[in-house]
Each structure stands twice: as structure tokens, then as C-alpha cells.
Motif scaffolding. Structure first.
Motif, PDB file in Angstrom:
ATOM      1  N   ASP A  41       0.848  -1.213   0.000  1.00  0.00           N
ATOM      2  CA  ASP A  41       0.000   0.000   0.000  1.00  0.00           C
ATOM      3  C   ASP A  41       0.875   1.251   0.000  1.00  0.00           C
ATOM      4  O   ASP A  41       0.611   2.216  -0.717  1.00  0.00           O
ATOM      5  N   ARG A  42       1.915   1.210   0.819  1.00  0.00           N
ATOM      6  CA  ARG A  42       2.782   2.398   0.917  1.00  0.00           C
ATOM      7  C   ARG A  42       3.507   2.652  -0.394  1.00  0.00           C
ATOM      8  O   ARG A  42       3.692   3.803  -0.792  1.00  0.00           O
ATOM      9  N   GLU A  43       3.912   1.576  -1.075  1.00  0.00           N
ATOM     10  CA  GLU A  43       4.583   1.757  -2.374  1.00  0.00           C
ATOM     11  C   GLU A  43       3.625   2.360  -3.393  1.00  0.00           C
ATOM     12  O   GLU A  43       4.013   3.206  -4.190  1.00  0.00           O
ATOM     13  N   ILE A  44       2.378   1.920  -3.370  1.00  0.00           N
ATOM     14  CA  ILE A  44       1.385   2.469  -4.313  1.00  0.00           C
ATOM     15  C   ILE A  44       1.184   3.958  -4.016  1.00  0.00           C
ATOM     16  O   ILE A  44       1.209   4.797  -4.913  1.00  0.00           O
ATOM     17  N   VAL A  45       1.024   4.262  -2.718  1.00  0.00           N
ATOM     18  CA  VAL A  45       0.786   5.656  -2.326  1.00  0.00           C
ATOM     19  C   VAL A  45       1.990   6.537  -2.678  1.00  0.00           C
ATOM     20  O   VAL A  45       1.847   7.704  -3.038  1.00  0.00           O
ATOM     21  N   ALA A  46       3.187   5.944  -2.636  1.00  0.00           N
ATOM     22  CA  ALA A  46       4.387   6.724  -2.974  1.00  0.00           C
ATOM     23  C   ALA A  46       4.604   6.776  -4.491  1.00  0.00           C
ATOM     24  O   ALA A  46       5.575   7.362  -4.965  1.00  0.00           O
ATOM     25  N   GLY A  47       3.728   6.124  -5.255  1.00  0.00           N
ATOM     26  CA  GLY A  47       3.873   6.124  -6.723  1.00  0.00           C
ATOM     27  C   GLY A  47       5.020   5.265  -7.200  1.00  0.00           C
ATOM     28  O   GLY A  47       5.564   5.467  -8.285  1.00  0.00           O
ATOM     29  N   LEU A  48       5.412   4.260  -6.387  1.00  0.00           N
ATOM     30  CA  LEU A  48       6.602   3.469  -6.725  1.00  0.00           C
ATOM     31  C   LEU A  48       6.305   2.058  -7.224  1.00  0.00           C
ATOM     32  O   LEU A  48       7.218   1.356  -7.646  1.00  0.00           O
ATOM     33  N   LEU A  49       5.037   1.628  -7.145  1.00  0.00           N
ATOM     34  CA  LEU A  49       4.761   0.239  -7.550  1.00  0.00           C
ATOM     35  C   LEU A  49       4.361   0.205  -9.027  1.00  0.00           C
ATOM     36  O   LEU A  49       3.212   0.439  -9.383  1.00  0.00           O
ATOM     37  N   GLY A  50       5.341  -0.124  -9.852  1.00  0.00           N
ATOM     38  CA  GLY A  50       5.134  -0.128 -11.299  1.00  0.00           C
ATOM     39  C   GLY A  50       4.005  -1.043 -11.736  1.00  0.00           C
ATOM     40  O   GLY A  50       3.297  -0.769 -12.704  1.00  0.00           O
ATOM     41  N   ALA A  51       3.814  -2.154 -11.003  1.00  0.00           N
ATOM     42  CA  ALA A  51       2.813  -3.148 -11.397  1.00  0.00           C
ATOM     43  C   ALA A  51       1.385  -2.704 -11.062  1.00  0.00           C
ATOM     44  O   ALA A  51       0.421  -3.349 -11.467  1.00  0.00           O
ATOM     45  N   SER A  52       1.252  -1.598 -10.343  1.00  0.00           N
ATOM     46  CA  SER A  52      -0.074  -1.181  -9.915  1.00  0.00           C
ATOM     47  C   SER A  52      -0.832  -0.512 -11.066  1.00  0.00           C
ATOM     48  O   SER A  52      -0.268   0.278 -11.809  1.00  0.00           O
ATOM     49  N   SER A  53      -2.113  -0.854 -11.214  1.00  0.00           N
ATOM     50  CA  SER A  53      -2.899  -0.227 -12.285  1.00  0.00           C
ATOM     51  C   SER A  53      -4.353  -0.082 -11.860  1.00  0.00           C
ATOM     52  O   SER A  53      -4.852  -0.817 -11.008  1.00  0.00           O
ATOM     53  N   ILE A  54      -5.021   0.878 -12.481  1.00  0.00           N
ATOM     54  CA  ILE A  54      -6.424   1.201 -12.164  1.00  0.00           C
ATOM     55  C   ILE A  54      -7.359   0.192 -12.847  1.00  0.00           C
ATOM     56  O   ILE A  54      -7.074  -0.249 -13.950  1.00  0.00           O
ATOM     57  N   PRO A  55      -8.462  -0.201 -12.183  1.00  0.00           N
ATOM     58  CA  PRO A  55      -9.398  -1.135 -12.828  1.00  0.00           C
ATOM     59  C   PRO A  55      -9.934  -0.571 -14.149  1.00  0.00           C
ATOM     60  O   PRO A  55     -10.134   0.645 -14.253  1.00  0.00           O
ATOM     61  N   LYS A  56     -10.165  -1.468 -15.088  1.00  0.00           N
ATOM     62  CA  LYS A  56     -10.716  -1.053 -16.402  1.00  0.00           C
ATOM     63  C   LYS A  56     -12.021  -0.281 -16.191  1.00  0.00           C
ATOM     64  O   LYS A  56     -12.859  -0.690 -15.399  1.00  0.00           O
ATOM     65  N   GLY A  57     -12.161   0.812 -16.895  1.00  0.00           N
ATOM     66  CA  GLY A  57     -13.404   1.577 -16.834  1.00  0.00           C
ATOM     67  C   GLY A  57     -13.472   2.543 -15.663  1.00  0.00           C
ATOM     68  O   GLY A  57     -14.478   3.220 -15.480  1.00  0.00           O
ATOM     69  N   SER A  58     -12.434   2.576 -14.816  1.00  0.00           N
ATOM     70  CA  SER A  58     -12.437   3.521 -13.687  1.00  0.00           C
ATOM     71  C   SER A  58     -11.315   4.536 -13.876  1.00  0.00           C
ATOM     72  O   SER A  58     -10.364   4.281 -14.614  1.00  0.00           O
ATOM     73  N   SER A  59     -11.440   5.648 -13.177  1.00  0.00           N
ATOM     74  CA  SER A  59     -10.366   6.638 -13.296  1.00  0.00           C
ATOM     75  C   SER A  59      -9.501   6.641 -12.036  1.00  0.00           C
ATOM     76  O   SER A  59      -8.469   7.293 -11.963  1.00  0.00           O
ATOM     77  N   GLU A  60      -9.950   5.893 -11.022  1.00  0.00           N
ATOM     78  CA  GLU A  60      -9.196   5.790  -9.766  1.00  0.00           C
ATOM     79  C   GLU A  60      -9.400   4.382  -9.231  1.00  0.00           C
ATOM     80  O   GLU A  60     -10.242   3.641  -9.731  1.00  0.00           O
ATOM     81  N   MET A  61      -8.679   4.037  -8.185  1.00  0.00           N
ATOM     82  CA  MET A  61      -8.843   2.696  -7.601  1.00  0.00           C
ATOM     83  C   MET A  61      -8.985   2.804  -6.081  1.00  0.00           C
ATOM     84  O   MET A  61      -8.269   3.592  -5.438  1.00  0.00           O
TER      85      MET A  61
END
Ligand code: BGC
Ligand code: ZN
Ligand code: ZN
Length: 363
Positions: A41-61
Motif C-alpha cells: 500500500d505504501r509503495e502504491i501511495v508513494a507512486g513506486l509500484l510499477g505493477a499497480s494499475s487502475i481497474p478497467k473503466g475507472s479513473s481511480e482505484m
């Protein structure tokens, strides 16, 4: 409904409103009681998790993959009022492993992960889910049941290691693993849980960190008889002093150099499991390390993601620990933050204080 949202690869979080279609058939409504915060979670919040992506059809997760909730309506398996935990990785729907309920070994890479990759997570008031993705939480472990999610990854990891070691006889001459020595690198939540889990399996366990143990670690490792090494993080020093291991698990997620150096510390037929996502350095395998891999029949394995059988085992394991090591399980939750304390939640998602095990958000 209230939700904690992210927009990877952008940094930061937002507390905002999230709507979900609750009319979908074959799904139960689950009201969130508690979420856990982890390094991912912390890596995602820091913008560091390259593998993280938003669900199809959404603008946020919606963030969050660790969750304990209460079922709000009767289903086929679950009843209104049952306490449950959702499994966090879901299959690609294409490959055989996913179709057989083991997306931890997805062949296509098109799996999704709640709050991490392509699927809304559980940091929200409620969510709809299929019963097959829910695991029952025994009432007796309610206070620390959130630990079952990270522990599921580790139950799966130990299972995988023991499966790989079936390439020979790896148990001791009394049929147990009591003669086998394991080293866990890192004493964060994952390193700590791994060390304790290996003790449960009977291994002699040391953990390695670059600083002396804090008071909490002293208590936990004394109860579970884990040996704490303040190694200054220099594995080569340990090698020079003649320490060798049957199993090494890299759980620090820091310097990739540990991977290269660990090879030198392994005994014949040893195995190195890589759990942490290293964030720097490089694993240099000099020729003597490469020779060792061949000569000593060393195996190296990547470890990730537990599935439903491992969640179920993790629930039982927590119950086992509660009766075997009273006092241990009370150490797991280091802090709980009420969901309305947005400032504290933001700060817990932005920084990790040293020595913290699990921080939870209470709904
Ligand atoms: C989760 C795992 C997941 C991994 C990679 C971890 O934080 O606990 O279940 O597979 O992140 O996204
Ligand atoms: Zn996690
Ligand atoms: Zn798949």
C-alpha cells in the motif's frame, strides 16, 4: 460510500465517494470492519509500484487488500453476521492455474489484485463479493485476524519451499525439520511472521537485521525462540564466521545484493526464497557463487501471494499461535486508527515507523 482512493502511478491518496452496483447477482454484501496497511500500500501511495494499475473503466482505484468484514445478507455458504476475509488476488480467467483457483501461479500475468492491480480494493465502507472468494474468520482470533492476509502469502511460501525440497529427503532423522537451520533476512512484518511460521514447522530460526532488536522484537522472539542477529546487514561477515543455513528467506525488500551474498551462506541442497521486492542494489553472482549453486544443488525460488487454502491455513495458524504462545499474538497490532482520522491514516500510508508490525484502520 466513503473510500480511500489512489490513482497509480500518481502519488498520494484521496478520501472520496465510491459507488458500487449492488444489484449484481451471485454476490454478497460485506461491511468492512477493519483494513490492514502493508508495504505494498505504501509503495502504491508513494507512486513506486510499477505493477499497480487502475481497474478497467475507472479513473481511480480503491486501495486496500487486507480486510476483515461482516456479511450483511444470507448466502449459500455464509450467513448474515459471519465474519470473513476476502482473498486478494483473482484469476485471469484464461490460464489453467487460474481456472483451478491458483492465480498465484497465473501463466498470463493478467490476474488482478484488489487495491493493487486492476481491481478495486477494500478500504471502503462495504463491498460486494462472491462467496468463493471469502474465508471465514474464527471468532477466537478476531482481534488479530487481519494478520491472516500477509500470513497467507507465507503459508503458501513455506508450502512451496517444502514442495521443492521433496527433490530429496529433507526432513531430519526423527522425521521433523528440527535439525534444519533457517535464516530470515529482515524483521519487518513479513520477516517476523516468516520466522515465527518456520518455528511452527520446527526449524531452528535466526533473523537478521542491521540494528539491535527493539523491545517488541525481543519479546516476540524470546517467546518463539527465534535467534536475533544484529549483523550490520553484512552477510559476508556471517559467512566468514562460519554460519551456514539450509534455508534463507530474503524478506527485507531492501538491497538486492543480499540475494547474491546469500548463496554463499547456504549448505548443500539449500534453498533461497526471495519474498521481498528489492528496491535497490544488484545481485552479483561471482563465479564461486555460480559454482556453489551447481555443486551444492542449491535452489532459488520467488515467493508471492497465497490463495484460499493458504488463507484458511493462516486462520488456523493464528489460532494455534494464540494457544501455543500466549502473549505473542497481542504484539501483532501495533496501532489502530479510526477511519475518520484522515490525517493519521494519510501519515500511516506515507511513512512506516521503525518497529511497527501492523497498523489497522477501523471502520
Ligand atoms: C500481498 C500479496 C500480493 C503482493 C503483490 C502483497 O502485499 O500481500 O498477496 O500478491 O502484494 O502485489
Ligand atoms: Zn500486502
Ligand atoms: Zn492466469
Amino acid at each position: 460510500m466513503k473510500a480511500i482512493m489512489v490513482k497509480p502511478p500518481e502519488r498520494g491518496i484521496k478520501f472520496s465517494n465510491f459507488t458500487e452496483d449492488e444489484s449484481v447477482t451471485g454476490q454478497l454484501k460485506i461491511r468492512t470492519l477493519e483494513n490492514g496497511i502493508c508495504g505494498t500500500d505504501r509503495e502504491i501511495v508513494a507512486g513506486l509500484l510499477g505493477a499497480s494499475s487502475i481497474p478497467k473503466g475507472s479513473s481511480e482505484m480503491v486501495l486496500g487488500h487486507e480486510c476483515v468484514g461482516v456479511v450483511e445478507e444470507d448466502g449459500d455458504v455464509f450467513r448474515k453476521g459471519d465474519i470473513v476475509m476476502p482473498v486478494n488476488r483473482r484469476g485471469c480467467g484464461q490460464c489453467v492455474n487460474c481456472l483451478l483457483g491458483r492465480p498465484d501461479f497465473c501463466e498470463t500475468g493478467n490476474f488482478v489484485e484488489a487495491g493493487i492491480k486492476g481491481m478495486h480494493g477494500f478500504m471502503r465502507e462495504s463491498f460486494m463479493d462472491q462467496e468463493k472468494f471469502l474465508v471465514k474468520v474464527p471468532g477466537t482470533i478476531m482481534n488479530f485476524a487481519i494478520m491472516a492476509q500477509p500470513l497467507s502469502d507465507l503459508e503458501k511460501s513455506v508450502e512451496e519451499i517444502l514442495t521443492m525440497q521433496k527433490r530429496m529427503r529433507w526432513n531430519c532423522n526423527d522425521g521433523t525439520f528440527n535439525c534444519r537451520k533457517a535464516l530470515v533476512i529482515g524483521t519487518g512484518p513479513i520477516g517476523t511472521l516468516t520466522a515465527i511460521l518456520l518455528r511452527s514447522y520446527g526449524f531452528q530460526v535466526s533473523v537478521l537485521n542491521r540494528r539491535p532488536a527493539n523491545e517488541r522484537e525481543k519479546r516476540m522472539f524470546e517467546i518463539t525462540e527465534v535467534n536475533y542477529e544484529d549483523g550490520g546487514n553484512d552477510l559476508i561477515n556471517m559467512w566468514d564466521s562460519g554460519k551456514t543455513y539450509d534455508l534463507i528467506i530474503e524478506a527485507s525488500g531492501s538491497d538486492a545484493a543480499f540475494v547474491g551474498k546469500s548463496i554463499h551462506l547456504l549448505k548443500n541442497n539449500g534453498i533461497l526464497g526471495i519474498f521481498g521486492f528489492s528496491s535497490r542494489g544488484s545481485a552479483v553472482l561471482d563465479h564461486s557463487a555460480v559454482q556453489s549453486i551447481a555443486y551444492k544443488s542449491i535452489a532459488v525460488v520467488g515467493l508471492i501471494n497465497g490463495q484460499k487454502p493458504h488463507f484458511e491455513r493462516a486462520m488456523n495458524r493464528l489460532a494455534e499461535w494464540k494457544s501455543k504462545w500466549p502473549g505473542l499474538v497481542d504484539e501483532f497490532i501495533t496501532r489502530s486508527i479510526p477511519v475518520n482520522d484522515e490525517k493519521e491514516i494519510r501519515s500511516a500510508l506515507e511513512n512506516k515507523k521503525s518497529g511497527e508490525i501492523k497498523i489497522t484502520i477501523k471502520w
